[in-house]
Enzyme design. Structure first.
Site, PDB file in Angstrom:
ATOM      1  N   ASP A 169      40.970  41.096  76.573  1.00 58.37           N
ATOM      2  CA  ASP A 169      40.231  42.289  77.034  1.00 58.37           C
ATOM      3  C   ASP A 169      39.088  42.425  76.222  1.00 58.37           C
ATOM      4  O   ASP A 169      38.735  43.170  75.417  1.00 58.37           O
ATOM      5  CB  ASP A 169      41.040  43.566  77.013  1.00 58.37           C
ATOM      6  N   LYS A 194      36.280  42.671  78.118  1.00 54.99           N
ATOM      7  CA  LYS A 194      35.484  43.331  79.137  1.00 54.99           C
ATOM      8  C   LYS A 194      33.904  42.582  79.136  1.00 54.99           C
ATOM      9  O   LYS A 194      32.957  43.292  79.053  1.00 54.99           O
ATOM     10  CB  LYS A 194      35.260  44.806  79.056  1.00 54.99           C
ATOM     11  N   ASP A 201      28.093  39.650  80.533  1.00 53.68           N
ATOM     12  CA  ASP A 201      26.837  38.988  79.856  1.00 53.68           C
ATOM     13  C   ASP A 201      26.238  37.993  81.214  1.00 53.68           C
ATOM     14  O   ASP A 201      26.789  38.389  82.208  1.00 53.68           O
ATOM     15  CB  ASP A 201      27.112  38.144  78.842  1.00 53.68           C
TER      16      ASP A 201
HETATM   17  O1  O7M Z   1      47.190  53.742  76.103  1.00 53.41           O
HETATM   18  P1  O7M Z   1      45.861  53.683  75.263  1.00 53.41           P
HETATM   19  O2  O7M Z   1      44.986  54.719  75.831  1.00 53.41           O
HETATM   20  O3  O7M Z   1      45.918  53.839  73.931  1.00 53.41           O
HETATM   21  O4  O7M Z   1      44.950  52.429  75.602  1.00 53.41           O
HETATM   22  C1  O7M Z   1      44.539  52.073  76.811  1.00 53.41           C
HETATM   23  C2  O7M Z   1      44.035  50.548  76.779  1.00 53.41           C
HETATM   24  O5  O7M Z   1      43.625  50.260  77.873  1.00 53.41           O
HETATM   25  C3  O7M Z   1      43.023  50.230  75.719  1.00 53.41           C
HETATM   26  O6  O7M Z   1      43.234  48.902  75.250  1.00 53.41           O
HETATM   27  C4  O7M Z   1      41.650  50.577  76.514  1.00 53.41           C
HETATM   28  O7  O7M Z   1      40.720  49.656  75.834  1.00 53.41           O
HETATM   29  C5  O7M Z   1      42.296  49.924  77.687  1.00 53.41           C
HETATM   30  N1  O7M Z   1      41.438  50.403  78.930  1.00 53.41           N
HETATM   31  C6  O7M Z   1      41.135  51.787  79.163  1.00 53.41           C
HETATM   32  O8  O7M Z   1      41.938  52.656  78.380  1.00 53.41           O
HETATM   33  N2  O7M Z   1      40.587  52.257  80.234  1.00 53.41           N
HETATM   34  C7  O7M Z   1      39.871  51.472  81.105  1.00 53.41           C
HETATM   35  O9  O7M Z   1      39.212  51.926  81.838  1.00 53.41           O
HETATM   36  C8  O7M Z   1      40.209  50.042  80.791  1.00 53.41           C
HETATM   37  C9  O7M Z   1      40.920  49.555  79.789  1.00 53.41           C
HETATM   38  C10 O7M Z   1      41.031  48.165  80.002  1.00 53.41           C
HETATM   39  O10 O7M Z   1      42.119  47.752  79.509  1.00 53.41           O
HETATM   40  O11 O7M Z   1      39.933  47.447  80.493  1.00 53.41           O
HETATM   41  C11 O7M Z   1      40.503  46.207  80.601  1.00 53.41           C
END
Ligand code: O7M
Length: 212
Positions: A58, A60, A63
């Site tokens: 992940d 994201k 670029d």
């Molecule tokens: O359960 P949490 O809140 O401790 O963690 C959620 C995980 O999902 C954490 O790794 C975030 O970076 C990711 N995430 C989100 O919480 N919200 C989003 O909109 C997108 C992500 C994600 O995984 O994007 C790929």
């Protein structure tokens, strides 16, 4: 059944490996992002390999196409099976990730809408819908959609059809596992598992919610 994916956002490498090892038998995949990879290096993927679980990178990615291609190659060379990119970057930049994923026999997921409160400022008003349609056009394997807004997941499902939806925001961010599990292909859970006194027991509760 809806998959259960652990977001392993633990910055202490030893602790991360310990939690992953204990949880792996009860998981469908493990998602690693900046917190763990910046603290432990990309080689953490190799150290998790013996758990035999798909690893999702992940980053994201957001670029230009060439940079995305270089990032994606690093990710798949390290042993990940999926990569996550943003969707607002447009078709050519998404395709760069999708193409590398396909070359490695892996998958690419596109963030269509984020789960946190501030996300509505830019993702609402048609943007998330456009991104979801773009993900389909680019032949991505699926999208990321917010467990904190099941009604939005339902709208995005109409656009992506049978492509996968992975959904973060369950637990710590307030999303309800049993509600969203009915709508998506995978729920992503972080703190509610890795911060739990007993992560395996926490997983058992989320597992039960998937069939409730
Ligand atoms: O359960 P949490 O809140 O401790 O963690 C959620 C995980 O999902 C954490 O790794 C975030 O970076 C990711 N995430 C989100 O919480 N919200 C989003 O909109 C997108 C992500 C994600 O995984 O994007 C790929």
């Amino acid at each position: 059944m809806t998959e259960l994916i652990l977001a392993l956002d633990v910055t202490d490498k030893k602790q991360a490996l310990k939690i992953a090892e204990a949880c792996a038998p009860h998981l469908d995949a493990i998602k690693l992002g900046y917190p763990l990879i910046l603290s432990s290096g990309l080689s953490i993927a190799g150290e998790l390999e013996e758990l035999d679980k798909p690893l999702i990178a992940d980053f994201k990615v957001a670029d230009i196409p060439n940079t995305n291609k270089l990032i994606a190659e690093q990710v798949f060379d390290a042993g990940f099976s999926s990569i996550i990119c943003h969707g607002f970057i447009g078709a050519d930049a998404i395709r760069a990730c999708v193409d590398v994923a396909a070359d490695y026999g892996g998958a690419c997921f596109v963030v269509a809408e984020m789960s946190h409160p501030g996300a509505t400022a830019f993702f609402h008003g048609g943007t998330a819908e456009k991104i979801a349609a773009l993900a389909v056009e680019c032949e991505a394997d699926g999208i990321i959609a917010p467990a904190t807004r099941p009604e939005r997941v339902t709208i995005l499902r109409e656009i992506v059809g049978r492509r996968k939806i992975l959904s973060p925001g369950v637990g710590a961010q307030g999303g309800d596992a049993s509600t969203v599990a009915k709508l998506v292909d995978g729920i992503i859970v972080g703190r509610a598992i890795y911060e739990a006194k007993d992560p395996v027991t926490a997983i058992t509760e989320f597992s039960a919610a998937r069939t409730a």
